[in-house]
Motif scaffolding. Sequence first.
Motif, PDB file in Angstrom:
ATOM      1  N   LEU A  47      42.463 -34.529 -98.941  1.00 46.94           N
ATOM      2  CA  LEU A  47      43.111 -35.403 -98.174  1.00 46.94           C
ATOM      3  C   LEU A  47      44.327 -34.864 -97.485  1.00 46.94           C
ATOM      4  O   LEU A  47      44.517 -35.123 -96.251  1.00 46.94           O
ATOM      5  N   ILE A  48      44.792 -33.753 -98.039  1.00 45.65           N
ATOM      6  CA  ILE A  48      45.853 -32.887 -97.145  1.00 45.65           C
ATOM      7  C   ILE A  48      45.235 -32.150 -95.952  1.00 45.65           C
ATOM      8  O   ILE A  48      45.944 -32.421 -94.999  1.00 45.65           O
ATOM      9  N   LEU A  49      44.067 -31.626 -96.220  1.00 46.62           N
ATOM     10  CA  LEU A  49      43.488 -30.988 -95.186  1.00 46.62           C
ATOM     11  C   LEU A  49      43.032 -31.927 -94.024  1.00 46.62           C
ATOM     12  O   LEU A  49      43.169 -31.810 -92.920  1.00 46.62           O
ATOM     13  N   LYS A  50      42.585 -33.208 -94.641  1.00 48.52           N
ATOM     14  CA  LYS A  50      42.270 -34.132 -93.443  1.00 48.52           C
ATOM     15  C   LYS A  50      43.283 -34.595 -92.684  1.00 48.52           C
ATOM     16  O   LYS A  50      43.222 -34.724 -91.567  1.00 48.52           O
ATOM     17  N   ARG A  51      44.502 -34.908 -93.209  1.00 50.03           N
ATOM     18  CA  ARG A  51      45.611 -35.515 -92.427  1.00 50.03           C
ATOM     19  C   ARG A  51      45.941 -34.259 -91.744  1.00 50.03           C
ATOM     20  O   ARG A  51      46.430 -34.636 -90.492  1.00 50.03           O
ATOM     21  N   LEU A  52      46.333 -32.832 -91.909  1.00 50.28           N
ATOM     22  CA  LEU A  52      46.707 -32.095 -91.140  1.00 50.28           C
ATOM     23  C   LEU A  52      45.477 -31.837 -89.808  1.00 50.28           C
ATOM     24  O   LEU A  52      45.934 -31.429 -88.902  1.00 50.28           O
ATOM     25  N   ALA A  53      44.277 -31.967 -90.187  1.00 51.26           N
ATOM     26  CA  ALA A  53      43.049 -31.768 -89.212  1.00 51.26           C
ATOM     27  C   ALA A  53      43.226 -32.825 -88.224  1.00 51.26           C
ATOM     28  O   ALA A  53      43.197 -32.686 -87.194  1.00 51.26           O
ATOM     29  N   ARG A  54      43.530 -34.071 -88.753  1.00 47.94           N
ATOM     30  CA  ARG A  54      43.534 -35.129 -87.861  1.00 47.94           C
ATOM     31  C   ARG A  54      44.872 -35.566 -87.079  1.00 47.94           C
ATOM     32  O   ARG A  54      44.909 -36.040 -86.016  1.00 47.94           O
ATOM     33  N   LEU A  55      46.037 -35.242 -87.605  1.00 46.65           N
ATOM     34  CA  LEU A  55      47.240 -35.448 -87.224  1.00 46.65           C
ATOM     35  C   LEU A  55      48.104 -34.282 -86.796  1.00 46.65           C
ATOM     36  O   LEU A  55      49.251 -34.282 -86.156  1.00 46.65           O
ATOM     37  N   GLY A  56      47.729 -32.977 -87.054  1.00 48.27           N
ATOM     38  CA  GLY A  56      48.495 -31.867 -86.769  1.00 48.27           C
ATOM     39  C   GLY A  56      49.417 -31.464 -87.715  1.00 48.27           C
ATOM     40  O   GLY A  56      49.793 -32.354 -88.517  1.00 48.27           O
ATOM     41  N   PRO A  57      50.283 -30.253 -87.063  1.00 49.03           N
ATOM     42  CA  PRO A  57      51.359 -30.020 -88.232  1.00 49.03           C
ATOM     43  C   PRO A  57      52.304 -31.254 -88.364  1.00 49.03           C
ATOM     44  O   PRO A  57      52.689 -31.921 -87.471  1.00 49.03           O
ATOM     45  N   MET A  58      52.888 -30.951 -89.511  1.00 46.82           N
ATOM     46  CA  MET A  58      53.732 -31.954 -90.045  1.00 46.82           C
ATOM     47  C   MET A  58      54.907 -31.405 -91.024  1.00 46.82           C
ATOM     48  O   MET A  58      54.308 -30.234 -91.656  1.00 46.82           O
TER      49      MET A  58
END
Length: 152
Positions: A47-58
């Motif tokens: 999920l962490i990888l998915k969020r970063l891939a879809r939403l970018g850096p945060m």
Amino acid sequence: MNTESIAFSSPRESLGVLLGLVRAEIVRAMEAEIATKGLELKFTQFLILKRLARLGPMSATELARSVELDGGAMTRQLDQLERRGYLRRRPHQQDRRALRIELTDAGDALWRQLNGCNEHVLAAAQASLDADERDRLHDYLERVLFALRNKD
């Protein structure tokens, strides 16, 4: 534990129980699918990888909120993923005190591999539904989510 007896122990489970069981099975299936790729990765890390891939850096706080982890648990997950070379912490451009979490090239490549796992598991989960039923299920779940988020 025999989840089959739990899932069908009464004629009709409550919505909460049923959603929990579906989520647990998706998590189990995703981790099994990831393992077939020879990867040691937990669903939360996916999920962490998915969020970063879809939403970018945060920020770590934004990321923790998006995957529903507390700060300590998020730090442990980020440390593990960073040690494996899948993400990095970078200083925020506007706020030197803050860090932004971003995927590395290896993390991006891993996500592309994992996205196929995700699609495979979700397709299998909906295999008994035709296209109209899939659309209706998605619509129903979106409306339930909207109702829960906007209860005022």
